[in-house]
Design a protein around this motif. Sequence first.
Motif, PDB file in Angstrom:
ATOM      1  N   ILE A  30     -18.821 -13.619 -48.687  1.00 14.85           N
ATOM      2  CA  ILE A  30     -18.269 -14.943 -48.384  1.00 14.85           C
ATOM      3  C   ILE A  30     -17.080 -15.199 -49.308  1.00 14.85           C
ATOM      4  CG2 ILE A  30     -18.742 -17.422 -48.183  1.00 14.85           C
ATOM      5  CD1 ILE A  30     -21.712 -16.686 -47.709  1.00 14.85           C
ATOM      6  N   CYS A  31     -17.333 -15.540 -50.541  1.00 17.14           N
ATOM      7  CA  CYS A  31     -16.251 -15.966 -51.429  1.00 17.14           C
ATOM      8  C   CYS A  31     -15.473 -14.814 -52.051  1.00 17.14           C
ATOM      9  CB  CYS A  31     -16.792 -16.909 -52.501  1.00 17.14           C
ATOM     10  SG  CYS A  31     -17.396 -18.454 -51.770  1.00 17.14           S
ATOM     11  N   VAL A  32     -16.120 -13.702 -52.362  1.00 16.85           N
ATOM     12  CA  VAL A  32     -15.373 -12.576 -52.930  1.00 16.85           C
ATOM     13  C   VAL A  32     -14.403 -12.038 -51.886  1.00 16.85           C
ATOM     14  CG1 VAL A  32     -15.509 -10.239 -53.879  1.00 16.85           C
ATOM     15  CG2 VAL A  32     -17.148 -11.974 -54.621  1.00 16.85           C
ATOM     16  N   VAL A  33     -14.890 -11.764 -50.683  1.00 12.24           N
ATOM     17  CA  VAL A  33     -14.014 -11.222 -49.641  1.00 12.24           C
ATOM     18  C   VAL A  33     -12.916 -12.222 -49.282  1.00 12.24           C
ATOM     19  CG1 VAL A  33     -15.418 -11.937 -47.625  1.00 12.24           C
ATOM     20  CG2 VAL A  33     -13.938  -9.936 -47.463  1.00 12.24           C
ATOM     21  N   SER A  34     -13.222 -13.501 -49.233  1.00 13.51           N
ATOM     22  CA  SER A  34     -12.208 -14.511 -48.907  1.00 13.51           C
ATOM     23  C   SER A  34     -11.091 -14.520 -49.945  1.00 13.51           C
ATOM     24  CB  SER A  34     -12.838 -15.904 -48.822  1.00 13.51           C
ATOM     25  OG  SER A  34     -13.749 -15.973 -47.754  1.00 13.51           O
ATOM     26  N   ASN A  35     -11.457 -14.509 -51.211  1.00 19.12           N
ATOM     27  CA  ASN A  35     -10.441 -14.521 -52.269  1.00 19.12           C
ATOM     28  C   ASN A  35      -9.676 -13.201 -52.326  1.00 19.12           C
ATOM     29  OD1 ASN A  35     -10.446 -17.132 -53.864  1.00 19.12           O
ATOM     30  ND2 ASN A  35     -12.622 -16.713 -53.599  1.00 19.12           N
ATOM     31  N   ALA A  36     -10.348 -12.089 -52.136  1.00 21.41           N
ATOM     32  CA  ALA A  36      -9.660 -10.796 -52.151  1.00 21.41           C
ATOM     33  C   ALA A  36      -8.626 -10.724 -51.028  1.00 21.41           C
ATOM     34  CB  ALA A  36     -10.671  -9.658 -52.033  1.00 21.41           C
ATOM     35  N   LEU A  37      -8.992 -11.173 -49.836  1.00 26.06           N
ATOM     36  CA  LEU A  37      -8.059 -11.136 -48.709  1.00 26.06           C
ATOM     37  C   LEU A  37      -6.895 -12.104 -48.901  1.00 26.06           C
ATOM     38  CD1 LEU A  37     -10.589 -10.748 -45.781  1.00 26.06           C
ATOM     39  CD2 LEU A  37      -8.976  -9.032 -46.613  1.00 26.06           C
ATOM     40  N   LEU A  38      -7.169 -13.283 -49.439  1.00 27.51           N
ATOM     41  CA  LEU A  38      -6.078 -14.219 -49.741  1.00 27.51           C
ATOM     42  C   LEU A  38      -5.097 -13.617 -50.740  1.00 27.51           C
ATOM     43  CD1 LEU A  38      -7.916 -17.650 -50.059  1.00 27.51           C
ATOM     44  CD2 LEU A  38      -5.959 -17.178 -48.583  1.00 27.51           C
ATOM     45  N   LEU A  39      -5.626 -12.989 -51.762  1.00 30.92           N
ATOM     46  CA  LEU A  39      -4.760 -12.399 -52.781  1.00 30.92           C
ATOM     47  C   LEU A  39      -3.970 -11.219 -52.219  1.00 30.92           C
ATOM     48  CD1 LEU A  39      -7.135 -12.682 -55.844  1.00 30.92           C
ATOM     49  CD2 LEU A  39      -5.037 -13.994 -55.436  1.00 30.92           C
ATOM     50  N   LYS A  40      -4.603 -10.398 -51.393  1.00 34.50           N
ATOM     51  CA  LYS A  40      -3.897  -9.266 -50.793  1.00 34.50           C
ATOM     52  C   LYS A  40      -2.800  -9.766 -49.856  1.00 34.50           C
ATOM     53  CE  LYS A  40      -3.309  -4.853 -50.371  1.00 34.50           C
ATOM     54  NZ  LYS A  40      -2.798  -4.082 -51.497  1.00 34.50           N
TER      55      LYS A  40
END
Length: 174
Positions: free
Chosen positions: A126-136
């Motif tokens: 949920i939150c790890v993947v969301s933040n990783a994708l936003l940063l990428k």
Amino acid sequence: MKRFLIVVDMQKDFVDGALGTPEARAIVPAVVEKIRGFSGEIFATLDTHGADYLSTSEGQALPVPHCIKGTPGWELNYQAAAALAEKGYTPVEKPTFGSLALPELLRDSACGEPFSVELVGLCTDICVVSNALLLKAHFPQQDILVDSSCCAGVTPQSHEAALTTMRMCQIQVK
């Protein structure tokens, strides 16, 4: 090269509170070790909801009050909090899965230098993947890494699915 560590939502409600899991509890020592051994700047996100959580879109889909600001469940897990306090960090409150403020904070802190970002924490899916994708998406040429040994998902299966998704989006997963 600057290095950033993003500690995602290592809060009591996700570790051993309202939405805690055995997998979340199991990663705490690894996250603490990662924080203590990290050389660079650290940011810690805090899932942050208000007393009206159940009336929000998220609250309708997940009717479990959690991370209500000012409650014990909103606070960082005490072991992670102690490690973060030793190293120094910037807290980043976020009202939803991904932090829209985090990319700007990193951009400002990098001061135009190249940088790498490593993410650890909860929940992978949920939150790890969301933040990783936003940063990428914001920094497609920067190295974005997720340490899977310092993450846990809602279930082991959804954890693995999120890691696969991140790999497919050219986020490094170790």
